[in-house]
Write a protein that holds these residues in place. Sequence first.
Motif, PDB file in Angstrom:
ATOM      1  N   THR A 184       0.826  -1.212   0.000  1.00  0.00           N
ATOM      2  CA  THR A 184       0.000   0.000   0.000  1.00  0.00           C
ATOM      3  C   THR A 184       0.858   1.258   0.000  1.00  0.00           C
ATOM      4  O   THR A 184       0.336   2.359  -0.008  1.00  0.00           O
ATOM      5  CB  THR A 184      -0.927   0.021   1.234  1.00  0.00           C
ATOM      6  OG1 THR A 184      -0.126  -0.039   2.411  1.00  0.00           O
ATOM      7  CG2 THR A 184      -1.902  -1.144   1.202  1.00  0.00           C
ATOM      8  N   ASP A 185       2.169   1.090   0.010  1.00  0.00           N
ATOM      9  CA  ASP A 185       3.087   2.223   0.042  1.00  0.00           C
ATOM     10  C   ASP A 185       3.327   2.795  -1.345  1.00  0.00           C
ATOM     11  O   ASP A 185       3.128   2.121  -2.360  1.00  0.00           O
ATOM     12  CB  ASP A 185       4.442   1.778   0.616  1.00  0.00           C
ATOM     13  CG  ASP A 185       4.339   1.283   2.037  1.00  0.00           C
ATOM     14  OD1 ASP A 185       3.741   2.001   2.860  1.00  0.00           O
ATOM     15  OD2 ASP A 185       4.837   0.178   2.318  1.00  0.00           O
ATOM     16  N   ARG A 186       3.814   4.028  -1.366  1.00  0.00           N
ATOM     17  CA  ARG A 186       4.255   4.660  -2.601  1.00  0.00           C
ATOM     18  C   ARG A 186       5.518   3.938  -3.062  1.00  0.00           C
ATOM     19  O   ARG A 186       6.392   3.628  -2.265  1.00  0.00           O
ATOM     20  CB  ARG A 186       4.548   6.137  -2.366  1.00  0.00           C
ATOM     21  CG  ARG A 186       5.030   6.861  -3.606  1.00  0.00           C
ATOM     22  CD  ARG A 186       5.162   8.356  -3.363  1.00  0.00           C
ATOM     23  NE  ARG A 186       3.868   9.006  -3.292  1.00  0.00           N
ATOM     24  CZ  ARG A 186       3.123   9.341  -4.361  1.00  0.00           C
ATOM     25  NH1 ARG A 186       3.530   9.060  -5.568  1.00  0.00           N
ATOM     26  NH2 ARG A 186       1.972   9.946  -4.194  1.00  0.00           N
ATOM     27  N   VAL A 187       5.615   3.669  -4.363  1.00  0.00           N
ATOM     28  CA  VAL A 187       6.775   3.010  -4.953  1.00  0.00           C
ATOM     29  C   VAL A 187       7.573   4.060  -5.712  1.00  0.00           C
ATOM     30  O   VAL A 187       7.021   4.790  -6.534  1.00  0.00           O
ATOM     31  CB  VAL A 187       6.351   1.875  -5.904  1.00  0.00           C
ATOM     32  CG1 VAL A 187       7.548   1.253  -6.594  1.00  0.00           C
ATOM     33  CG2 VAL A 187       5.541   0.820  -5.156  1.00  0.00           C
ATOM     34  N   ALA A 188       8.871   4.130  -5.412  1.00  0.00           N
ATOM     35  CA  ALA A 188       9.742   5.082  -6.102  1.00  0.00           C
ATOM     36  C   ALA A 188      10.943   4.349  -6.676  1.00  0.00           C
ATOM     37  O   ALA A 188      11.522   3.490  -6.025  1.00  0.00           O
ATOM     38  CB  ALA A 188      10.214   6.161  -5.141  1.00  0.00           C
ATOM     39  N   THR A 218      14.135  10.794 -10.892  1.00  0.00           N
ATOM     40  CA  THR A 218      13.112   9.894 -10.376  1.00  0.00           C
ATOM     41  C   THR A 218      12.317   9.423 -11.583  1.00  0.00           C
ATOM     42  O   THR A 218      11.721  10.232 -12.293  1.00  0.00           O
ATOM     43  CB  THR A 218      12.205  10.610  -9.362  1.00  0.00           C
ATOM     44  OG1 THR A 218      13.003  11.023  -8.255  1.00  0.00           O
ATOM     45  CG2 THR A 218      11.086   9.708  -8.885  1.00  0.00           C
ATOM     46  N   ASP A 244       7.306   7.262  -9.369  1.00  0.00           N
ATOM     47  CA  ASP A 244       6.908   7.789  -8.059  1.00  0.00           C
ATOM     48  C   ASP A 244       5.391   7.743  -8.003  1.00  0.00           C
ATOM     49  O   ASP A 244       4.715   8.709  -8.368  1.00  0.00           O
ATOM     50  CB  ASP A 244       7.418   9.206  -7.861  1.00  0.00           C
ATOM     51  CG  ASP A 244       7.143   9.719  -6.455  1.00  0.00           C
ATOM     52  OD1 ASP A 244       6.839   8.906  -5.559  1.00  0.00           O
ATOM     53  OD2 ASP A 244       7.222  10.950  -6.254  1.00  0.00           O
ATOM     54  N   GLN A 245       4.863   6.603  -7.591  1.00  0.00           N
ATOM     55  CA  GLN A 245       3.411   6.414  -7.596  1.00  0.00           C
ATOM     56  C   GLN A 245       3.024   5.232  -6.713  1.00  0.00           C
ATOM     57  O   GLN A 245       3.862   4.433  -6.338  1.00  0.00           O
ATOM     58  CB  GLN A 245       2.934   6.143  -9.022  1.00  0.00           C
ATOM     59  CG  GLN A 245       3.508   4.869  -9.623  1.00  0.00           C
ATOM     60  CD  GLN A 245       3.202   4.724 -11.095  1.00  0.00           C
ATOM     61  OE1 GLN A 245       2.918   5.686 -11.772  1.00  0.00           O
ATOM     62  NE2 GLN A 245       3.249   3.506 -11.585  1.00  0.00           N
ATOM     63  N   PHE A 246       1.760   5.139  -6.411  1.00  0.00           N
ATOM     64  CA  PHE A 246       1.220   3.964  -5.756  1.00  0.00           C
ATOM     65  C   PHE A 246       0.978   2.943  -6.853  1.00  0.00           C
ATOM     66  O   PHE A 246       0.472   3.280  -7.916  1.00  0.00           O
ATOM     67  CB  PHE A 246      -0.077   4.292  -5.016  1.00  0.00           C
ATOM     68  CG  PHE A 246       0.150   5.161  -3.816  1.00  0.00           C
ATOM     69  CD1 PHE A 246       0.537   4.600  -2.601  1.00  0.00           C
ATOM     70  CD2 PHE A 246       0.008   6.530  -3.898  1.00  0.00           C
ATOM     71  CE1 PHE A 246       0.765   5.403  -1.496  1.00  0.00           C
ATOM     72  CE2 PHE A 246       0.230   7.340  -2.801  1.00  0.00           C
ATOM     73  CZ  PHE A 246       0.613   6.781  -1.600  1.00  0.00           C
ATOM     74  N   GLY A 247       1.361   1.707  -6.609  1.00  0.00           N
ATOM     75  CA  GLY A 247       1.213   0.701  -7.646  1.00  0.00           C
ATOM     76  C   GLY A 247       0.432  -0.493  -7.155  1.00  0.00           C
ATOM     77  O   GLY A 247       0.389  -0.779  -5.964  1.00  0.00           O
ATOM     78  N   SER A 248      -0.167  -1.192  -8.086  1.00  0.00           N
ATOM     79  CA  SER A 248      -0.862  -2.430  -7.761  1.00  0.00           C
ATOM     80  C   SER A 248       0.090  -3.592  -8.037  1.00  0.00           C
ATOM     81  O   SER A 248       1.067  -3.438  -8.759  1.00  0.00           O
ATOM     82  CB  SER A 248      -2.146  -2.545  -8.573  1.00  0.00           C
ATOM     83  OG  SER A 248      -1.857  -2.478  -9.944  1.00  0.00           O
ATOM     84  N   ALA A 303       9.873   1.181  -1.348  1.00  0.00           N
ATOM     85  CA  ALA A 303       8.452   1.178  -1.009  1.00  0.00           C
ATOM     86  C   ALA A 303       8.366   0.811   0.465  1.00  0.00           C
ATOM     87  O   ALA A 303       8.691  -0.315   0.838  1.00  0.00           O
ATOM     88  CB  ALA A 303       7.681   0.177  -1.860  1.00  0.00           C
TER      89      ALA A 303
END
Length: 153
Positions: free
Chosen positions: A87-91, A104, A107-111, A140
């Motif tokens: 559920t964390d932001r992935v960078a 960068t 930089d987003q939330f991913g499934s 993340a």
Amino acid sequence: VSIGSKAVVNGAVYAKNITTGVSSSFTFMPFGRPVQDGIIAKRVADDSEEIAEEDHIIPVEFSLPQNYPNPFNPVTTITYIIPAGVTDRVAINVYDSRGALVKTIVDQFGSPGMYSVVWDGTDTSGNRVSSGVYIYTIQAGEYRKSNKMMLMR
């Protein structure tokens, strides 16, 4: 895609359906890892049984394979895997050999799933960076992993 009895695949197979033509059972191991290492796998036992599009294979751990090609010029592809439950932001960041942030690129939330992103050898301002060793990092939450890559102009 049809996989025969002597097939060896190094990498990924992208296909709507995967058909096996083998007479004995085998284990389909996504990302080249056995089930006990935490990757969900599909067991195939019958001749020409299909792994259909509905049979989603969801990773259960992060992965950051080596970029391809490496060394590269002018672009390279970075593949990363996000496991179920994140559920964390992935960078994904690219750093130079001194540790300074170059760019960068994610930089987003991913499934959950496997993703690829292309880095074109430019910095945040769009300027071409020089030849050398660069480090790309995925982060993340508490998870962090880095790999080296080499740009040759």
